[in-house]
Design a protein around this motif. Structure first.
Motif, mmCIF file in Angstrom:
data_model
loop_
_atom_site.group_PDB
_atom_site.id
_atom_site.type_symbol
_atom_site.label_atom_id
_atom_site.label_comp_id
_atom_site.label_asym_id
_atom_site.label_seq_id
_atom_site.Cartn_x
_atom_site.Cartn_y
_atom_site.Cartn_z
ATOM 1 N N VAL A 187 6.811 9.159 2.851
ATOM 2 C CA VAL A 187 5.813 8.135 2.539
ATOM 3 C C VAL A 187 5.650 8.058 1.030
ATOM 4 O O VAL A 187 5.376 9.068 0.369
ATOM 5 C CB VAL A 187 4.456 8.461 3.200
ATOM 6 C CG1 VAL A 187 3.462 7.328 2.978
ATOM 7 C CG2 VAL A 187 4.636 8.712 4.706
ATOM 8 N N VAL A 188 5.845 6.866 0.482
ATOM 9 C CA VAL A 188 5.711 6.670 -0.962
ATOM 10 C C VAL A 188 4.746 5.520 -1.225
ATOM 11 O O VAL A 188 4.564 4.640 -0.387
ATOM 12 C CB VAL A 188 7.072 6.388 -1.643
ATOM 13 C CG1 VAL A 188 8.043 7.538 -1.409
ATOM 14 C CG2 VAL A 188 7.674 5.080 -1.147
ATOM 15 N N ASP A 189 4.122 5.542 -2.407
ATOM 16 C CA ASP A 189 3.206 4.462 -2.761
ATOM 17 C C ASP A 189 3.967 3.288 -3.354
ATOM 18 O O ASP A 189 5.207 3.270 -3.374
ATOM 19 C CB ASP A 189 2.094 4.958 -3.693
ATOM 20 C CG ASP A 189 2.605 5.382 -5.076
ATOM 21 O OD1 ASP A 189 3.783 5.078 -5.424
ATOM 22 O OD2 ASP A 189 1.826 6.000 -5.828
ATOM 23 N N ALA A 190 3.235 2.294 -3.842
ATOM 24 C CA ALA A 190 3.865 1.073 -4.338
ATOM 25 C C ALA A 190 4.782 1.322 -5.537
ATOM 26 O O ALA A 190 5.739 0.566 -5.766
ATOM 27 C CB ALA A 190 2.793 0.054 -4.701
ATOM 28 N N SER A 191 4.518 2.386 -6.293
ATOM 29 C CA SER A 191 5.335 2.689 -7.473
ATOM 30 C C SER A 191 6.506 3.602 -7.149
ATOM 31 O O SER A 191 7.309 3.921 -8.025
ATOM 32 C CB SER A 191 4.463 3.336 -8.557
ATOM 33 O OG SER A 191 4.030 4.622 -8.142
ATOM 34 N N GLY A 192 6.604 4.058 -5.887
ATOM 35 C CA GLY A 192 7.681 4.954 -5.492
ATOM 36 C C GLY A 192 7.322 6.423 -5.565
ATOM 37 O O GLY A 192 8.169 7.282 -5.278
ATOM 38 N N THR A 193 6.080 6.736 -5.916
ATOM 39 C CA THR A 193 5.640 8.128 -5.980
ATOM 40 C C THR A 193 5.426 8.668 -4.573
ATOM 41 O O THR A 193 4.760 8.022 -3.745
ATOM 42 C CB THR A 193 4.330 8.251 -6.768
ATOM 43 O OG1 THR A 193 4.540 7.770 -8.105
ATOM 44 C CG2 THR A 193 3.858 9.698 -6.824
ATOM 45 N N GLU A 194 5.984 9.841 -4.293
ATOM 46 C CA GLU A 194 5.856 10.397 -2.954
ATOM 47 C C GLU A 194 4.421 10.843 -2.673
ATOM 48 O O GLU A 194 3.801 11.546 -3.474
ATOM 49 C CB GLU A 194 6.801 11.581 -2.780
ATOM 50 C CG GLU A 194 6.767 12.182 -1.374
ATOM 51 C CD GLU A 194 7.791 13.280 -1.165
ATOM 52 O OE1 GLU A 194 7.427 14.298 -0.559
ATOM 53 O OE2 GLU A 194 8.942 13.112 -1.621
ATOM 54 N N LEU A 195 3.915 10.426 -1.513
ATOM 55 C CA LEU A 195 2.586 10.828 -1.063
ATOM 56 C C LEU A 195 2.654 12.020 -0.118
ATOM 57 O O LEU A 195 1.717 12.820 -0.057
ATOM 58 C CB LEU A 195 1.893 9.666 -0.351
ATOM 59 C CG LEU A 195 1.717 8.380 -1.169
ATOM 60 C CD1 LEU A 195 1.125 7.283 -0.298
ATOM 61 C CD2 LEU A 195 0.826 8.646 -2.384
ATOM 62 N N GLY A 196 3.750 12.120 0.637
ATOM 63 C CA GLY A 196 3.900 13.213 1.582
ATOM 64 C C GLY A 196 4.943 12.891 2.622
ATOM 65 O O GLY A 196 5.675 11.901 2.522
ATOM 66 N N LEU A 197 5.009 13.737 3.652
ATOM 67 C CA LEU A 197 5.996 13.605 4.725
ATOM 68 C C LEU A 197 5.285 13.623 6.073
ATOM 69 O O LEU A 197 4.333 14.377 6.276
ATOM 70 C CB LEU A 197 7.000 14.756 4.679
ATOM 71 C CG LEU A 197 7.884 14.865 3.433
ATOM 72 C CD1 LEU A 197 8.602 16.215 3.425
ATOM 73 C CD2 LEU A 197 8.902 13.738 3.390
ATOM 74 N N ILE A 198 5.770 12.794 6.990
ATOM 75 C CA ILE A 198 5.308 12.812 8.373
ATOM 76 C C ILE A 198 6.476 13.319 9.218
ATOM 77 O O ILE A 198 7.561 12.734 9.192
ATOM 78 C CB ILE A 198 4.873 11.418 8.859
ATOM 79 C CG1 ILE A 198 3.927 10.746 7.851
ATOM 80 C CG2 ILE A 198 4.231 11.531 10.233
ATOM 81 C CD1 ILE A 198 2.601 11.426 7.689
ATOM 82 N N VAL A 252 0.842 -1.196 0.000
ATOM 83 C CA VAL A 252 0.000 0.000 0.000
ATOM 84 C C VAL A 252 0.880 1.250 0.000
ATOM 85 O O VAL A 252 0.677 2.170 -0.788
ATOM 86 C CB VAL A 252 -0.936 0.009 1.228
ATOM 87 C CG1 VAL A 252 -1.654 1.357 1.366
ATOM 88 C CG2 VAL A 252 -1.949 -1.122 1.126
ATOM 89 N N CYS A 253 1.881 1.267 0.877
ATOM 90 C CA CYS A 253 2.839 2.361 0.927
ATOM 91 C C CYS A 253 3.984 1.954 1.833
ATOM 92 O O CYS A 253 3.925 0.912 2.506
ATOM 93 C CB CYS A 253 2.206 3.666 1.422
ATOM 94 S SG CYS A 253 1.580 3.611 3.119
ATOM 95 N N SER A 254 5.028 2.758 1.862
ATOM 96 C CA SER A 254 6.160 2.496 2.745
ATOM 97 C C SER A 254 6.604 3.795 3.386
ATOM 98 O O SER A 254 6.400 4.885 2.840
ATOM 99 C CB SER A 254 7.325 1.848 1.989
ATOM 100 O OG SER A 254 7.780 2.697 0.947
#
Length: 234
Positions: A98-109, A84-86
Motif C-alpha cells: 500500500v502506497v500513498d499518492a506520492s509513492g511512499t509506502e504505508l505498509g503491507l496487507i 488516496v492510496c493504491s
C-alpha cells in the motif's frame, strides 16, 4: 404530478481523514417500505441519516483492475480525481503493498497462509514502526507469538478437529453466540499489535447487517484500515 416519486436526496461525501466507522460496500441506501435499495460505486462508506433514512455516504472511491489478481486504486470521494492510496499485489496476491499518492509506502496487507486460517483471520497488516497487526479466532490460546511458535495443533481449543481450509466467511466471526431468544450474535473481530502501547488497532463487526470497521489505535494509518477492508470485501 400525482404518483411521481420524489428525487433521491443528495448524499454528501465525507472527508476520509474524519472517518471513525466505515463499511466497504456499494450500498447507498437499504431498501425501505416504499423504495428498493440503492447502490452505487464500491467505496469506503459512512452511515449517515438523510431525510430520516439511513444512507451510506462515500468517503473513498474504490477502483479495481480486471486482472486475475487485481490492483486497487482509492480516490478521495470529496475530490474524485485525487488519489488516496493504491494497492499492488505481490507474491501472487499473497500480500499487497500500500502506497500513498506520492509513492511512499504505508505498509503491507498479508493474506494469512492456509495453515493458519483455522486460528487467524484471512488478512493481517504491517505498518512500519509497529508490531504485526493480527486478528485471531477466539478459540486460539496464547499470543500471536505463541501461535507462530507452537503451531495450530497446540493453540486450537474446543471439541473436535478443525478442518484446514474452512471457508473464511464461515469463520469470519468465530463461533456464534446464541442470545436469549436463540438469535445469532456474531463475535466481533479484533486486530491486535501485541506489545504496542495501543495494542488494539482495528475492530470489525456487523451493524444492522452491514460489516463495519472501527480504527481504534491512534497510530493506525486509516488508509491501511481502508485497504484491509477493501481486500476482505473484494
Amino acid at each position: 404530478m400525482l404518483g411521481r416519486r420524489k428525487p433521491e436526496p443528495v448524499v454528501e461525501a465525507v472527508p476520509w481523514e474524519r472517518v471513525a466507522l466505515f463499511s466497504v460496500t456499494d450500498l447507498v441506501r437499504p431498501s425501505t417500505l416504499r423504495r428498493k435499495k440503492l447502490t452505487g460505486q464500491p467505496a469506503v462508506r459512512v452511515a449517515t441519516m438523510v431525510g430520516g433514512v439511513r444512507h451510506f455516504a462515500p468517503s473513498v472511491l474504490v477502483s479495481a483492475t480486471r486482472e486475475e489478481i487485481p490492483s486497487y486504486a482509492l480516490y478521495d470521494a470529496t475530490r474524485p480525481e485525487t488519489p488516496v492510496c493504491s494497492l499492488s499485489p505481490e507474491k501472487g496476491g499473497a500480500r499487497y503493498r500500500v502506497v500513498d499518492a506520492s509513492g511512499t509506502e504505508l505498509g503491507l496487507i498479508h493474506r494469512t497462509p492456509a495453515a493458519k486460517r483455522t486460528i487467524q483471520h484471512g488478512w493481517w497488516l504491517q505498518q512500519p514502526g509497529h508490531a504485526d497487526v493480527v486478528a485471531r479466532y477466539h478459540w486460539a490460546k496464547g499470543g500471536v507469538k505463541d501461535v507462530a511458535e507452537r503451531g495450530v495443533d497446540t493453540v486450537v481449543r474446543g471439541a473436535g478437529k478443525l478442518v484446514e481450509g474452512v471457508v473464511d466467511s464461515v469463520l469470519s466471526f468465530g463461533a456464534a453466540d446464541t442470545g436469549a431468544g436463540g438469535s445469532y450474535v456474531p463475535r466481533p473481530i479484533t486486530w491486535i499489535a501485541e506489545g504496542d502501547e495501543e495494542p488494539v488497532a482495528l475492530t470489525a463487526g456487523h451493524v444492522d447487517g452491514i460489516r463495519t470497521y472501527a480504527p481504534r489505535a491512534s497510530w493506525l494509518d486509516r488508509r491501511l484500515a481502508f485497504a484491509l477492508g477493501v481486500l476482505r470485501e473484494a
